[in-house]
Design a protein around this motif. Structure first.
Motif, short mmCIF file in Angstrom:
data_model
loop_
_atom_site.label_atom_id
_atom_site.label_comp_id
_atom_site.label_asym_id
_atom_site.label_seq_id
_atom_site.Cartn_x
_atom_site.Cartn_y
_atom_site.Cartn_z
N VAL A 63 0.86 -1.19 0.00
CA VAL A 63 0.00 0.00 0.00
C VAL A 63 0.90 1.24 0.00
CG1 VAL A 63 -1.68 1.34 1.34
CG2 VAL A 63 -1.90 -1.16 1.17
N PRO A 64 0.73 2.16 -0.96
CA PRO A 64 1.61 3.33 -1.02
C PRO A 64 1.23 4.37 0.03
CG PRO A 64 -0.07 3.47 -2.72
CD PRO A 64 -0.26 2.14 -2.06
N GLY A 65 2.14 5.34 0.22
CA GLY A 65 1.85 6.43 1.14
C GLY A 65 2.85 6.52 2.26
N ALA A 66 2.63 7.46 3.17
CA ALA A 66 3.54 7.67 4.29
C ALA A 66 3.53 6.49 5.25
CB ALA A 66 3.17 8.95 5.03
N ASN A 67 2.38 5.87 5.45
CA ASN A 67 2.25 4.66 6.28
C ASN A 67 2.90 4.85 7.65
OD1 ASN A 67 0.80 3.08 4.38
ND2 ASN A 67 2.69 2.63 3.29
N LYS A 68 2.51 5.91 8.33
CA LYS A 68 3.04 6.19 9.67
C LYS A 68 2.38 5.28 10.69
CE LYS A 68 5.59 10.01 8.92
NZ LYS A 68 6.98 10.23 9.37
N VAL A 69 3.20 4.70 11.58
CA VAL A 69 2.71 3.81 12.62
C VAL A 69 3.36 4.20 13.94
CG1 VAL A 69 2.49 1.42 13.41
CG2 VAL A 69 2.44 1.93 10.95
N SER A 70 2.54 4.40 14.98
CA SER A 70 3.05 4.66 16.33
C SER A 70 2.62 3.51 17.23
CB SER A 70 2.49 5.98 16.88
OG SER A 70 2.96 7.07 16.15
N ILE A 71 3.60 2.86 17.87
CA ILE A 71 3.33 1.75 18.80
C ILE A 71 3.95 2.17 20.13
CG2 ILE A 71 3.63 -0.70 19.25
CD1 ILE A 71 4.00 -1.10 16.23
N GLU A 72 3.10 2.56 21.09
CA GLU A 72 3.61 3.26 22.27
C GLU A 72 2.90 2.80 23.55
OE1 GLU A 72 4.22 7.89 23.81
OE2 GLU A 72 3.50 7.47 21.78
N ASN A 73 3.70 2.52 24.58
CA ASN A 73 3.20 2.22 25.93
C ASN A 73 2.26 1.01 25.97
OD1 ASN A 73 4.55 4.32 27.31
ND2 ASN A 73 3.02 5.78 26.65
N ASN A 74 2.51 0.03 25.10
CA ASN A 74 1.72 -1.21 25.14
C ASN A 74 2.44 -2.26 26.00
OD1 ASN A 74 -0.41 -0.62 22.94
ND2 ASN A 74 1.53 -0.10 21.96
N HIS A 75 1.65 -3.15 26.59
CA HIS A 75 2.18 -4.30 27.32
C HIS A 75 1.71 -5.56 26.60
CE1 HIS A 75 3.36 -6.79 30.84
NE2 HIS A 75 2.37 -7.55 30.38
N VAL A 76 2.65 -6.40 26.17
CA VAL A 76 2.31 -7.63 25.46
C VAL A 76 3.02 -8.79 26.15
CG1 VAL A 76 2.25 -8.82 23.25
CG2 VAL A 76 2.16 -6.32 23.30
N SER A 77 2.26 -9.81 26.55
CA SER A 77 2.88 -10.95 27.24
C SER A 77 2.21 -12.26 26.86
CB SER A 77 2.81 -10.76 28.76
OG SER A 77 1.47 -10.73 29.21
N ASP A 78 2.98 -13.35 26.99
CA ASP A 78 2.48 -14.72 26.88
C ASP A 78 1.85 -15.03 25.52
OD1 ASP A 78 3.14 -15.50 29.62
OD2 ASP A 78 1.56 -14.10 30.19
N CYS A 79 2.46 -14.51 24.46
CA CYS A 79 2.02 -14.81 23.10
C CYS A 79 3.11 -15.58 22.36
CB CYS A 79 1.71 -13.51 22.35
SG CYS A 79 0.31 -12.58 23.02
N ARG A 80 2.82 -15.98 21.13
CA ARG A 80 3.82 -16.66 20.30
C ARG A 80 4.98 -15.72 19.98
NH1 ARG A 80 3.55 -17.42 14.09
NH2 ARG A 80 5.44 -18.62 13.74
N TYR A 81 4.67 -14.45 19.74
CA TYR A 81 5.67 -13.39 19.59
C TYR A 81 5.03 -12.12 20.12
CZ TYR A 81 2.84 -12.44 15.45
OH TYR A 81 1.78 -12.19 14.61
N GLY A 82 5.84 -11.09 20.32
CA GLY A 82 5.32 -9.85 20.87
C GLY A 82 4.71 -8.95 19.82
N ILE A 83 5.57 -8.26 19.06
CA ILE A 83 5.12 -7.32 18.03
C ILE A 83 5.94 -7.56 16.77
CG2 ILE A 83 4.75 -4.90 17.42
CD1 ILE A 83 4.83 -4.22 20.39
N THR A 84 5.28 -7.57 15.62
CA THR A 84 5.99 -7.70 14.36
C THR A 84 5.51 -6.65 13.37
OG1 THR A 84 6.58 -9.20 12.54
CG2 THR A 84 4.37 -9.43 13.46
N THR A 85 6.43 -6.11 12.59
CA THR A 85 6.09 -5.23 11.47
C THR A 85 6.67 -5.84 10.20
OG1 THR A 85 8.06 -3.85 11.83
CG2 THR A 85 6.01 -3.16 12.90
N VAL A 86 5.88 -5.82 9.11
CA VAL A 86 6.28 -6.45 7.86
C VAL A 86 5.97 -5.50 6.71
CG1 VAL A 86 6.02 -8.46 6.35
CG2 VAL A 86 5.70 -8.72 8.82
#
Length: 267
Positions: free
Chosen positions: A109-132
Motif C-alpha cells: 500500500v503506497p503512502g507515508a504509512n506512519k505507525v506509532s506503537i507506544e506504551n503497550n504491554h504484550v505478554s504470553d504470546c507466540r511473539y510480541g510485536i511484528t512489522t512487515v
C-alpha cells in the motif's frame, strides 16, 4: 467510526471482533476483547486505513485461528496514521499459534504509512510485536514479556520482529523493555540483495537521527545462547544507549548477545 467502553467476548465466527474495511478513521478506546476465536481487530490489506486503538484490554484472542495475532492490521496509507497506544495484550500461552500485535503491508500500500506503537504491554504470546513491509514505525516505551510460546525458535518467539524483503521500512525504537523471549529483537531482510528494514535502536549523534536508545534487554535466548539483537540483514544498525543482558556494559560483553557482521561476514 468509533467504539468506546465496549466488550467483545467469546465470538467464534471466522472474522475478527472488529473488521475495518474502509479508508475512514476508526477509533477504538477503552474496550475489552476477551476469549474471541479470531483477532480482536483486523482490516482489509488492500487499503490504507487510519486506526486509533488506545487503552484497550485483550485477553486470549485468536485462540482458534492459525498463526494470527490478537491485533492484525495494516498501514495507514496516505489517509492517516495507525496508532496503537497504551493497550494490554495477554496471550493464551499454551496455544502456540497466537501472536501479539502485527502491522503488515504485504501488498505494498503506497503512502507515508506512519505507525506509532507506544506504551503497550504484550505478554504470553507466540511473539510480541511484528512489522512487515513498507512503513515508518516508532516503538516507544513498550513492555514485552515472555512472548515465546512457539516450540520452534526458528518460527517464532521474538519480542519484536522487523521484517521486509525490500527497502522502505524505517523503524525507530526508544525506551522499550524486552524480557524472556527466544529472541529479543530480530531484523529480517534479503541479505543477498542488500535490502531490508532501516533500524535505529539508538543513535547518539546529533541530528535528525538522534535517538537516546534506552531499550532494556533481559533473559532473551534459546538453545543455551543469549540473543538480545539479531541483525539478519546486510544493513548497518545503530544501537547505542541501551542496557544489554550482560553484567558489564562493555564492547566485549555486549558482543556476546548480538548477532551481526562479527558472526557472519554477510551480515
Amino acid at each position: 467510526t468509533s467504539f468506546d467502553n465496549c466488550t467483545f467476548k467469546d465470538i467464534q465466527s471466522r472474522n475478527s471482533a472488529i473488521t475495518v474495511g474502509s479508508t475512514a478513521q476508526t477509533t477504538i478506546t477503552n474496550c475489552q476483547f476477551l476469549n474471541n476465536g479470531y483477532p480482536a481487530i483486523s482490516h482489509d490489506a488492500k487499503t490504507g486505513s487510519p486506526i486509533h486503538f488506545e487503552n484497550n484490554y485483550l485477553y486470549k484472542n485468536s485462540s482458534t485461528a492459525r498463526n494470527r495475532p490478537q491485533i492484525n492490521i495494516g498501514p495507514g496509507g496516505d489517509n492517516g496514521q495507525v496508532k496503537l497506544i497504551g493497550n494490554t495484550v495477554i496471550g493464551p500461552g499454551e496455544i502456540t499459534t497466537c501472536g501479539g500485535i502485527a502491522v503488515s503491508n504485504l501488498l505494498g500500500v503506497p503512502g507515508a504509512n506512519k505507525v506509532s506503537i507506544e506504551n503497550n504491554h504484550v505478554s504470553d504470546c507466540r511473539y510480541g510485536i511484528t512489522t512487515v513491509g513498507m512503513m515508518d514505525v516508532e516503538f516507544i516505551n513498550n513492555t514485552l514479556v515472555d512472548n515465546k510460546y512457539d516450540s520452534n525458535p526458528m518460527s517464532g518467539g521474538s519480542g519484536i520482529s522487523l521484517s521486509s524483503q525490500a527497502d522502505g521500512q524505517k523503524v525507530k525504537l526508544t525506551g522499550n523493555t524486552i524480557t524472556g523471549h527466544h529472541w529479543g529483537i530480530t531484523i529480517i531482510g534479503n541479505v543477498a540483495r542488500g535490502t531490508g528494514p532501516d533500524v535505529n535502536l539508538g543513535n547518539l549523534t546529533e541530528g535528525d537521527d538522534y535517538n537516546p536508545g534506552l531499550n532494556t534487554f533481559k533473559d532473551n535466548g534459546n538453545s543455551g545462547q543469549l540473543y538480545d539483537l539479531f541483525n539478519n540483514t546486510s544493513k548497518e544498525v545503530y544501537a547505542q544507549g541501551n542496557t544489554w543482558n550482560v553484567a558489564v556494559q562493555d564492547e566485549e560483553s555486549i558482543e556476546g548477545v548480538i548477532t551481526h557482521k562479527a558472526d557472519d561476514p554477510n551480515l
